[in-house]
Design a protein around this motif. Structure first.
Motif, PDB file in Angstrom:
ATOM      1  N   ILE A 147      14.061  45.394  34.241  1.00  0.00           N
ATOM      2  CA  ILE A 147      14.942  45.151  33.094  1.00  0.00           C
ATOM      3  C   ILE A 147      16.378  45.193  33.590  1.00  0.00           C
ATOM      4  O   ILE A 147      16.761  46.096  34.330  1.00  0.00           O
ATOM      5  N   SER A 148      17.180  44.178  33.206  1.00  0.00           N
ATOM      6  CA  SER A 148      18.464  44.025  33.885  1.00  0.00           C
ATOM      7  C   SER A 148      19.618  43.601  32.993  1.00  0.00           C
ATOM      8  O   SER A 148      19.503  42.656  32.202  1.00  0.00           O
ATOM      9  N   HIS A 149      20.739  44.355  33.126  1.00  0.00           N
ATOM     10  CA  HIS A 149      22.052  43.815  32.760  1.00  0.00           C
ATOM     11  C   HIS A 149      22.403  42.916  33.928  1.00  0.00           C
ATOM     12  O   HIS A 149      22.746  43.393  35.012  1.00  0.00           O
ATOM     13  N   MET A 150      22.282  41.623  33.730  1.00  0.00           N
ATOM     14  CA  MET A 150      22.322  40.671  34.833  1.00  0.00           C
ATOM     15  C   MET A 150      23.691  40.670  35.529  1.00  0.00           C
ATOM     16  O   MET A 150      24.678  41.161  34.993  1.00  0.00           O
ATOM     17  N   ARG A 151      23.719  40.075  36.713  1.00  0.00           N
ATOM     18  CA  ARG A 151      24.923  40.077  37.554  1.00  0.00           C
ATOM     19  C   ARG A 151      26.087  39.348  36.887  1.00  0.00           C
ATOM     20  O   ARG A 151      27.246  39.585  37.212  1.00  0.00           O
ATOM     21  N   SER A 152      25.781  38.479  35.959  1.00  0.00           N
ATOM     22  CA  SER A 152      26.828  37.841  35.155  1.00  0.00           C
ATOM     23  C   SER A 152      26.255  37.481  33.786  1.00  0.00           C
ATOM     24  O   SER A 152      25.093  37.087  33.673  1.00  0.00           O
ATOM     25  N   GLU A 153      27.103  37.627  32.769  1.00  0.00           N
ATOM     26  CA  GLU A 153      26.747  37.154  31.426  1.00  0.00           C
ATOM     27  C   GLU A 153      27.750  36.083  30.994  1.00  0.00           C
ATOM     28  O   GLU A 153      27.800  35.706  29.836  1.00  0.00           O
ATOM     29  N   GLY A 154      28.568  35.628  31.973  1.00  0.00           N
ATOM     30  CA  GLY A 154      29.640  34.685  31.667  1.00  0.00           C
ATOM     31  C   GLY A 154      29.671  33.504  32.602  1.00  0.00           C
ATOM     32  O   GLY A 154      28.815  32.618  32.552  1.00  0.00           O
ATOM     33  N   ASN A 155      30.650  33.492  33.517  1.00  0.00           N
ATOM     34  CA  ASN A 155      30.868  32.328  34.394  1.00  0.00           C
ATOM     35  C   ASN A 155      29.652  31.982  35.244  1.00  0.00           C
ATOM     36  O   ASN A 155      29.382  30.817  35.511  1.00  0.00           O
TER      37      ASN A 155
END
Length: 553
Positions: free
Chosen positions: A229-237
């Motif tokens: 389960i992950s707060h991914m490496r980016s949620e934007g660019n």
């Protein structure tokens, strides 16, 4: 004739048996997404004894569910109650929304702990102070249960915490020997009941971990039926690239995966939402078990240090504070913050304006009067540039500083709400409008995330149906996590039950006044014990430490 007589005797003896609790006259939603049934629900001990007509049965407690929805207890897929439950085991802001199970471990977990991690945890304490009387994650969860908590708890083991145990806070890869040590720590925690591996990859030192390192940890978790389960490496660019990394980890480690608080962050990235959802559904069709959870707001909440490049925290927070006091390094940092880079997640630029950055949690009494002010307001008060103000504040407070960032669009929130595979998580701590909790302002999702699903989005805006909302608050997360006998109202399941009024359930917490309980939840039972009665807390603390399906018995 004889068989008819036998069935009559069996029926009479069933009706004659006493239960502890019978809930009558309610609309019972079993959690599967089916429509409500008009049946009684009987509880004996910590389990559901049956659903049906118990009008002739007796019980110690009869609850009138007239006008109420009767549902399985809700599951918070992203809880930060790690410290708040030590302070106050009642879990007030969540239990009053019907949350009976809180899932922890977004990147950092409360174990395993060694001397280095213990020192870090003690140093970073802000309003809540506590001793660390455990060494492993499993011991921490047992510690909560023994102290007394009103909700159930379970946790992923944080990949960040594993890294801190073995490598520390440096920006480097593990040696082969260190990677073996990391694997062994994961193995021990998974065998003791952890749910899987949790990551939060925009934050140092998690940011320093390469994909291959995470795959190796996940391969161990997969042997114990764990999840990633992950707060991914980016949620934007770099949103799509970050999703690719999550899917690669799932494939190569052969592990189910989940996206924490799914979003497209920053206005220029909002158009990516449809493609993001489509890519996940394509992976699902290809056979990957991938899901997501969300919170029901357009603002995120994290540290003010998320405005600074990750290299500033190489060596940990003390190293960060030292860099922020070096004039030459400050110039370098400020220059990087101004660049819209794809190399790291820059929340300062993602908001688009310093008046969309709200400062809500300070460590020092000297700075606490700034609570509730925007970065723009504080910069103006101090006569400084906003970026200079960020560096000054973090340096002065010697903390991350709790911050709310206005990053998402309401339209995208509604698109996520319509997806049948997305569950819900507050990304906050359960708390109460009293004592040390009042020293800082939480994100309003601490008090309103789940009531908001049922009130604003289900009843008022009709984005999702009531049976479907209940399924995604209960059976969906319970099934995804492999929780034993939780998440549905069926005979033999643990008696985690919530009764709420669909016509009145409402969240009241705002960004200006977040310490306000939701209303509309009338009764809550956890493991067969009543914790909320007529909307008020009974003081009961029947919560338990729950384990993942791979626990070695």
């Amino acid at each position: 004739m004889k068989s008819a007589l036998i069935s009559l005797v069996i029926a009479s003896s069933a009706f004659a048996q006493d239960f502890d609790i019978i809930i009558r006259n309610g609309a019972v939603y079993d959690g599967t997404g089916s429509d409500a049934q008009r049946v009684d629900l009987a509880i004996k001990g910590d389990r559901i004894a049956g659903l049906g007509d118990f009008s002739k049965a007796s019980a110690k407690t009869i609850v009138n569910g007239s006008g109420l929805a009767v549902a399985p207890g809700f599951i918070n897929m992203l809880s930060w109650s790690t410290e708040s439950l030590i302070q106050d085991g009642r879990s007030q802001s969540e239990i009053r929304q019907g949350v009976t199970t809180e899932i922890m471990g977004e990147g950092e977990s409360m174990g395993p702990v060694n001397d280095r991690v213990r020192e870090h945890m003690l140093r970073e304490q802000t309003d809540l102070k506590y001793d660390i009387k455990w060494n492993t994650l499993a011991e921490y969860l047992q510690y909560l249960e023994k102290r007394g908590i009103s909700c159930n708890v379970a946790s992923f083991v944080g990949a960040t915490t594993i890294r801190e145990n073995v490598i520390g806070f440096e920006d480097r890869a593990p040696t082969p020997q260190e990677l073996d040590q990391m694997r062994e720590l994961v193995r021990k925690e998974m065998g003791a009941g952890a749910l899987g591996i949790g990551t939060s990859l925009i934050y140092p030192p998690a940011f320093y971990a390469k994909t291959e390192e995470l795959i190796e940890l996940c391969k161990v978790a997969a042997q114990y039926k764990g999840k990633y389960i992950s707060h991914m490496r980016s949620e934007g660019n770099q949103l799509f690239e970050a999703l690719d990394e999550l899917l690669r980890i799932a494939r190569e480690a052969k592990i189910p995966a989940e996206v924490y608080h799914i979003k497209a962050a920053g206005q220029k990235n909002w158009p990516k939402e449809d493609e993001l959802l489509a890519r996940i559904e394509k992976a699902q069709k290809e056979g990957l078990k991938v899901r997501a959870n969300m919170y029901t707001y357009t603002a995120a909440g994290t540290g003010l240090d998320a405005c600074l490049p990750p290299w500033t925290e190489d060596g940990g927070y003390p190293a960060l504070y030292k860099r922020l006091r070096d004039p030459a390094l400050r110039q370098k940092i400020a220059a990087e913050v101004k660049i819209d880079s794809d190399k790291w997640e820059n929340l300062y630029l993602a908001t688009g304006s310093p008046d969309k950055i709200l400062l809500v949690g300070f460590k020092s009494d000297k700075l606490k009067p700034l609570t509730g002010k925007t970065l723009a307001e504080v910069a103006k008060m101090r006569g400084k540039d906003p970026i200079e103000t960020i560096m000054d504040l973090i340096s002065e407070d010697e903390s991350r500083i709790g911050t709310v960032y206005y990053l998402m669009s309401e339209e995208n929130v509604k698109k996520e709400l319509k997806k049948l595979w997305i569950s819900f998580g507050s990304d906050e701590a359960s708390q109460a409008p009293e004592g040390p909790f009042l020293k800082s302002n939480p994100h309003p999702r601490a008090y309103g995330c789940f009531a908001r699903v049922l009130g604003k989005y289900c009843r008022d805006e009709k984005i999702l149906s009531l049976p479907e909302a209940i399924r995604r608050l209960s059976a969906l997360p319970a099934t995804n996590l492999g929780l034993d006998h939780r998440g549905m109202l069926k005979e033999g399941m643990f008696a985690d039950v919530v009764l709420f009024d669909p016509a009145t359930i409402t969240d009241h917490a705002t960004f200006e006044k977040p310490h306000q309980y939701a209303t509309g939840v009338k009764h809550v039972f956890v493991n067969g014990v009543q914790v909320i009665k007529d909307g008020e807390h009974t003081g009961a603390k029947p919560g338990r430490a729950l384990s993942g399906p791979g626990k070695v018995r």
